[in-house]
Motif scaffolding. Structure first.
Motif, PDB file in Angstrom:
ATOM      1  N   LYS A  65       0.818  -1.221   0.000  1.00  0.00           N
ATOM      2  CA  LYS A  65       0.000   0.000   0.000  1.00  0.00           C
ATOM      3  C   LYS A  65       0.848   1.264   0.000  1.00  0.00           C
ATOM      4  O   LYS A  65       0.541   2.221  -0.701  1.00  0.00           O
ATOM      5  CB  LYS A  65      -0.940   0.001   1.195  1.00  0.00           C
ATOM      6  N   THR A  66       1.928   1.278   0.793  1.00  0.00           N
ATOM      7  CA  THR A  66       2.764   2.481   0.851  1.00  0.00           C
ATOM      8  C   THR A  66       3.772   2.551  -0.292  1.00  0.00           C
ATOM      9  O   THR A  66       4.224   3.637  -0.637  1.00  0.00           O
ATOM     10  CB  THR A  66       3.532   2.561   2.182  1.00  0.00           C
ATOM     11  N   ASN A  67       4.120   1.407  -0.866  1.00  0.00           N
ATOM     12  CA  ASN A  67       5.108   1.382  -1.939  1.00  0.00           C
ATOM     13  C   ASN A  67       4.702   0.330  -2.974  1.00  0.00           C
ATOM     14  O   ASN A  67       5.205  -0.791  -2.947  1.00  0.00           O
ATOM     15  CB  ASN A  67       6.490   1.080  -1.357  1.00  0.00           C
TER      16      ASN A  67
END
Length: 85
Positions: free
Chosen positions: A50-52
């Motif tokens: 989700k973040t990367n």
């Protein structure tokens, strides 16, 4: 009945087993270290998507090999393909 060479008393009677245990222990430690390194440093592995979502883009100008004689990756073109949407 214990197998010979597996107790400390037995190893004292057969000191030629000590290098075997040292080499096997070092091999196990290296394999564990390298597996952990691959799981944390390899751009093919994503722990948090989700973040990367595309972690391989971080390594366009970085080294992720275990050893490479090239020191400055910012001056060479990245072998990674460039995907444009």
């Amino acid at each position: 009945m214990k197998m010979k060479g597996l107790s400390l008393q037995s190893v004292k009677q057969h000191p030629s087993l000590i290098p075997l245990y040292v080499c096997v222990g070092a091999g196990c430690l290296f394999a564990t270290f390298y597996t952990i390194r691959l799981a944390t440093k390899n751009p093919d592995v994503t722990w948090n998507r989700k973040t990367n979502p595309e972690p391989w883009n971080e390594y366009a100008n970085k080294q992720y090999k275990f050893y490479s004689p090239i020191r400055d990756y910012s001056k060479i073109e990245s072998p990674a393909p460039k995907f444009d949407n």
